[in-house]
Motif scaffolding. Sequence first.
Motif, PDB file in Angstrom:
ATOM      1  N   ASP A  29       0.823  -1.200   0.000  1.00 15.62           N
ATOM      2  CA  ASP A  29       0.000   0.000   0.000  1.00 15.62           C
ATOM      3  C   ASP A  29       0.857   1.250   0.000  1.00 15.62           C
ATOM      4  O   ASP A  29       0.393   2.326  -0.319  1.00 15.62           O
ATOM      5  CB  ASP A  29      -0.916   0.016   1.229  1.00 15.62           C
ATOM      6  CG  ASP A  29      -1.895  -1.147   1.214  1.00 15.62           C
ATOM      7  OD1 ASP A  29      -2.376  -1.505   0.128  1.00 15.62           O
ATOM      8  OD2 ASP A  29      -2.150  -1.699   2.292  1.00 15.62           O
ATOM      9  N   ASP A  30       2.117   1.104   0.393  1.00 14.29           N
ATOM     10  CA  ASP A  30       3.013   2.246   0.497  1.00 14.29           C
ATOM     11  C   ASP A  30       4.041   2.200  -0.605  1.00 14.29           C
ATOM     12  O   ASP A  30       4.297   1.163  -1.211  1.00 14.29           O
ATOM     13  CB  ASP A  30       3.732   2.227   1.855  1.00 14.29           C
ATOM     14  CG  ASP A  30       2.752   2.357   3.009  1.00 14.29           C
ATOM     15  OD1 ASP A  30       1.753   3.082   2.863  1.00 14.29           O
ATOM     16  OD2 ASP A  30       2.995   1.724   4.051  1.00 14.29           O
ATOM     17  N   ASP A  31       4.649   3.335  -0.837  1.00 18.28           N
ATOM     18  CA  ASP A  31       5.758   3.405  -1.768  1.00 18.28           C
ATOM     19  C   ASP A  31       6.928   2.634  -1.166  1.00 18.28           C
ATOM     20  O   ASP A  31       6.993   2.410   0.040  1.00 18.28           O
ATOM     21  CB  ASP A  31       6.162   4.856  -2.009  1.00 18.28           C
ATOM     22  CG  ASP A  31       5.038   5.666  -2.664  1.00 18.28           C
ATOM     23  OD1 ASP A  31       4.048   5.061  -3.124  1.00 18.28           O
ATOM     24  OD2 ASP A  31       5.157   6.894  -2.708  1.00 18.28           O
ATOM     25  N   SER A  65       6.060   4.161  -6.357  1.00 17.88           N
ATOM     26  CA  SER A  65       4.738   3.626  -6.042  1.00 17.88           C
ATOM     27  C   SER A  65       4.439   2.428  -6.934  1.00 17.88           C
ATOM     28  O   SER A  65       5.072   2.233  -7.982  1.00 17.88           O
ATOM     29  CB  SER A  65       3.661   4.704  -6.245  1.00 17.88           C
ATOM     30  OG  SER A  65       3.464   4.946  -7.631  1.00 17.88           O
TER      31      SER A  65
END
Length: 168
Positions: free
Chosen positions: A11-13, A121
């Motif tokens: 969900d995160d970079d 991302s």
Amino acid sequence: MGTVAKSMQVDDDAAPVDMLAALFEARGWPCQSLSEEEILGEIQGSWGNYQLRGVWRREDRVLQLISLPDIRLPREKLRDAYELLALVNEQLWLGHFDIWSQGDMLVYRHGVMLGDDGLLSLDQAQALVETAVDECDRFYPAFQFVLWSDKSPRDALAAALIDAAGEA
């Protein structure tokens, strides 16, 4: 794209090479991390397997994605190949094709500058990979027409773009 994110649970970079590795793993594409700054993978395109290499330059915050569509250019065809390269590159918005000076291989390269955090991302990773594969697929026939059908570079490009338009 959402299904890949769910299966990867990203969900995160992430660091660029880590994000590319996660994307490749989620898609079932073979890959290997060569270092913290480099990853090598392989993807099946429409015309064959393409080797993809991601190279991260931390000091510049630039990730370069290189695709090798396994097109070798015989010396006697280099002049026509360079002319076709110029015509093909006029068609591109992102990245460019080049001829690798050490081996006379066709290569597609695209670099992306990342922010100060140097993170990539999932959407960026997918877009980079999809663009590389799409452009290699789109122009592969033009190079084959020049190399094996003795078409002129202009005729080869026209034929390749017409064929691609007919398949969509």
